[in-house]
Design a protein around this motif. Structure first.
Motif, PDB file in Angstrom:
ATOM      1  N   TYR A  95      -2.287   0.132  -3.493  1.00  0.00           N
ATOM      2  CA  TYR A  95      -1.422   0.104  -2.328  1.00  0.00           C
ATOM      3  C   TYR A  95      -2.287   0.107  -0.911  1.00  0.00           C
ATOM      4  O   TYR A  95      -2.127  -0.227   0.028  1.00  0.00           O
ATOM      5  N   ASP A 146       0.618   2.819   5.242  1.00  0.00           N
ATOM      6  CA  ASP A 146       1.810   2.250   6.211  1.00  0.00           C
ATOM      7  C   ASP A 146       1.408   2.711   7.587  1.00  0.00           C
ATOM      8  O   ASP A 146       1.664   1.854   8.502  1.00  0.00           O
ATOM      9  N   LYS A 189      -3.653  -2.352   1.814  1.00  0.00           N
ATOM     10  CA  LYS A 189      -3.376  -2.416   3.130  1.00  0.00           C
ATOM     11  C   LYS A 189      -4.337  -1.991   4.225  1.00  0.00           C
ATOM     12  O   LYS A 189      -4.356  -2.505   5.392  1.00  0.00           O
ATOM     13  N   GLU A 197      -1.476   2.937   8.676  1.00  0.00           N
ATOM     14  CA  GLU A 197      -2.645   2.214   9.145  1.00  0.00           C
ATOM     15  C   GLU A 197      -3.490   2.980   9.765  1.00  0.00           C
ATOM     16  O   GLU A 197      -4.106   2.902  10.972  1.00  0.00           O
TER      17      GLU A 197
END
Length: 346
Positions: A250, A210, A254, A212
């Motif tokens: 996940y 999340d 991402k 990044e």
């Protein structure tokens, strides 16, 4: 009663600039001091030669630089260098410089001791005393960079967060240290040359995705069979393989970056055909590569290096399934600097 001096490296550049303005100086003085602290790794205010004596005195009165000190340095016959690093409060961690023909890698610690309980690791036998601050992690890298220049005439090329501690249990400081290491105002290293290794803290793997982050992820897997994994790494009962798999899927969705699985093969523990097949299956979920790591016994107990045949079986079956596999031979064994051996014997 005198006020306790503040750690100057806990301040942002903006806070340093504000400090100078509030004390009747120019804001740019903050930039100068910031550069000394990070780009130039100054150990004391006296080192800051382009800052006036009065300003250095003022800094001395208000702040401290909690710089690490390399308490003991050992060089292995294979060229590996291990530092016993003393922190400002007298606690010790270890960091390692690993040279090859083409690169020099720093292996750094993120905690004093470790929060986890992997049965095969010497570091896990030490109680976790505290997390390292971002500047203490940065200092380890800076010290190893200087040793790399001194002994190998080249800058550090790679960093792995695989020393003492579980990096994702000290997430904020690890991220801050990487920000400093990769900043042009710090060491200016590319995040692609940095790998953070976790034993599988799933919630934090998702958080990294999340956030990044731009660095690489490695996971200490060691078994893709739940029961075996729980036996050798008891804390993983909290992070079952299905949860780990979902967190890694996940991560890949991402970041689009493949994961490295760190994997030690032990005699009688994970050296059978079913262990290899379970790993192959786990590797199919997302793009990855496997590092088979030579084991360094920490006592005469149950964990012993598997036979060459078991390793060869792993390699051939993984390659047959188009999975990239590398064998990582241990470095620095003679000075207890190899994987799983960092235990502050000094």
């Amino acid at each position: 009663m005198t006020n306790k001096k503040k750690d100057i490296r806990a301040l942002t550049k903006e806070q340093l600039r504000d400090f100078f303005v509030e004390n009747g100086d120019k804001a740019f003085r903050g930039n100068q001091v910031y550069e000394w602290l990070w780009s130039k790794s100054a150990h004391s205010f006296e080192d800051m030669t382009n800052v006036s004596k009065a300003t250095r005195q003022m800094l001395e009165e208000n702040f401290v630089i909690n710089h690490i000190r390399v308490d003991q340095m050992q060089r292995s016959k294979d060229g590996t260098v291990k530092n016993a690093v003393e922190l400002h409060d007298g606690l010790i961690v270890e960091s390692v410089l690993i040279p090859t023909d083409t690169r020099t890698t720093a292996c750094v610690s993120s905690q004093v001791g470790c929060s986890l309980d992997c049965n095969f690791c010497a570091t896990a036998r030490l109680k976790r005393m505290r997390n390292l601050n971002a500047d203490e992690i940065f200092d380890q890298v800076s010290a190893i960079n200087q040793e790399s220049l001194l002994y190998y005439n080249r800058k550090l090329s790679n960093i792995v967060y695989m020393g003492m501690g579980e990096p994702l249990m000290n997430y904020n400081n690890v991220i801050k240290s990487i920000d400093k290491i990769t900043s042009p105002e710090g060491l200016g290293m590319s995040p692609k040359r940095i790998t953070v290794s976790t034993s599988g803290v799933t919630k934090m793997i998702r958080k990294m995705a999340d956030d990044e982050v731009k660095f690489n992820l490695a996971v200490s897997l060691h078994s893709a069979i739940e029961e075996t994994r729980n036996r050798i790494m008891p804390f993983t009962k909290k992070f079952p393989l299905t949860e780990l798999r979902e967190a890694l899927e996940y991560w890949y969705a991402k970041t689009k970056r493949k994961v490295t699985y760190e994997y030690v093969v032990w005699k009688g523990i994970n050296d059978k055909r079913e262990d290899i097949e379970a790993l192959v299956k786990f590797c199919k979920y997302i793009p990855c590569k496997v590092n088979l790591i030579e084991y360094n016994p920490i006592d005469d107990g149950e964990f012993q290096q598997a036979s060459q045949k078991a390793l060869t079986d792993y390699i051939s079956i993984l390659e047959m399934n188009d999975i990239v596999v590398n064998v990582r031979r241990s470095r620095g064994k003679d000075i207890d600097a190899a994987c799983g051996q960092l235990a502050n014997k000094s």
